[in-house]
Design an enzyme around this catalytic site. Sequence first.
Site, PDB file in Angstrom:
ATOM      1  N   GLY A  70       0.811  -1.253  -0.120  1.00 38.84           N
ATOM      2  CA  GLY A  70       0.034   0.095   0.109  1.00 38.84           C
ATOM      3  C   GLY A  70       0.923   1.454   0.137  1.00 38.84           C
ATOM      4  CB  THR A  71       4.050   2.244   1.571  1.00 37.81           C
ATOM      5  OG1 THR A  71       3.343   2.116   3.239  1.00 37.81           O
ATOM      6  CG2 THR A  71       4.720   3.580   1.780  1.00 37.81           C
ATOM      7  CD  GLN A 178      -6.536  -0.714   8.245  1.00 36.82           C
ATOM      8  OE1 GLN A 178      -7.226  -1.869   8.629  1.00 36.82           O
ATOM      9  NE2 GLN A 178      -5.134  -0.748   8.414  1.00 36.82           N
ATOM     10  CB  SER A 198      -1.679  -3.341   1.376  1.00 37.32           C
ATOM     11  OG  SER A 198      -0.486  -3.931   1.911  1.00 37.32           O
ATOM     12  CB  ALA A 199      -1.533  -9.038  -0.253  1.00 36.06           C
ATOM     13  CB  CYS A 325       3.199   2.486   9.681  1.00 35.20           C
ATOM     14  SG  CYS A 325       2.600   1.008   8.596  1.00 35.20           S
TER      15      CYS A 325
END
Length: 379
Positions: A70-71, A178, A198-199, A325
Amino acid sequence: MKVYLDNAATTPLAPEVLDAMMPYLQNHFGNPSSTHQFGRSAKSAIETSRKTIARLLNCSPMEICFTSGGTEADNMAIHGAVNELGVTHIISSPIEHHAVLHTVSHCASAKVRISMVNLDEKGHVDIDHLRSLLASAKEKTLVSLMQANNEVGTLLDLEHVSALCEEFGALFHSDTVQTMGHYPLDLAKTKIHFVVGSAHKFHGPKGVGFLYINRTVHVRPLILGGSQERNMRAGTENIYGIVGMAKALELSFDHIDTHRAHIENIKAYMKSRLQLKIPGVAVNGCEDRSLYTVLNVRLPESDNSSMLLFLLDIDGIACSGGSACSSGSNQGSHVLRALKVDNTVPSIRFSFSRYTTTQEVDYTVSRLKEHLIGKSIPV
């Protein structure tokens, strides 16, 4: 007893996902850029996975670009909007994930202006203020707002904001990390330019994600050095990760109603048990328009307040004080600060999955009660 209540940070790998990945860890090891049969087999797996994800999101396979997570996808969308699409004004919020906030801050310059939309005390975007910011903007504008906050769970009306951006000719990027796999998303209907997956947030492997790029826009790659991903991202593809991600998303959508009902019941159960057993518990964020996987609570002060997460960890219970994070930061949660949550008392984020049980909740509440009430709170 081991209890995992930090699913907003990462989720356990689903057994079915591991089964789908194993052939590409063991047997189908070819480089997908190679033209021989080993390479063609790997390439076919990637494109089949791309088609699966596109089908689930109702978009074209060509609109899905695989990333490391995702980032990277957030960075690619925001930098692409500024560097390639002429954006000189970005509207965001102070409670976005740092993947967005730090990227937006990096883009800020004499040529790129940043506006922060107002929020209410629950974390909801002030839509009237957003409209005002869009209406007064003279520049090409990107709106970057997450669909659900990763710490307190407050939800954004994605279709409403999409329509507002369309009305004023703004680009719209949403960090949907999310919510991906938890809420249906029809990208043919929702007028949005970038969404992110994001998996590892929906029981897939770590180190793989994707960026949806609406076919009406085009951005250049962040990572150069090869022609992979239709020249959008250089580097040999994470084949087994991509296969696992597609399987994980398919499982999530195939059972979305069942999974949601289970998790909603778990969240409601934990909230009721906390309020019954521990006087003074309050919910941070919104209680109704909220991500059903996240429960962020404010707890009463006690002698153990500063050590609660440590004590729960000793008990075998995993939970969080905020975003994983930012766990190395000593500044606390930027989300709770922005919402002006009382920081003199402890706040904890519990987050759930389809594997969470009521027995795990009971054990967690009992340990939390002992750490709090056993010290300074009268029963």
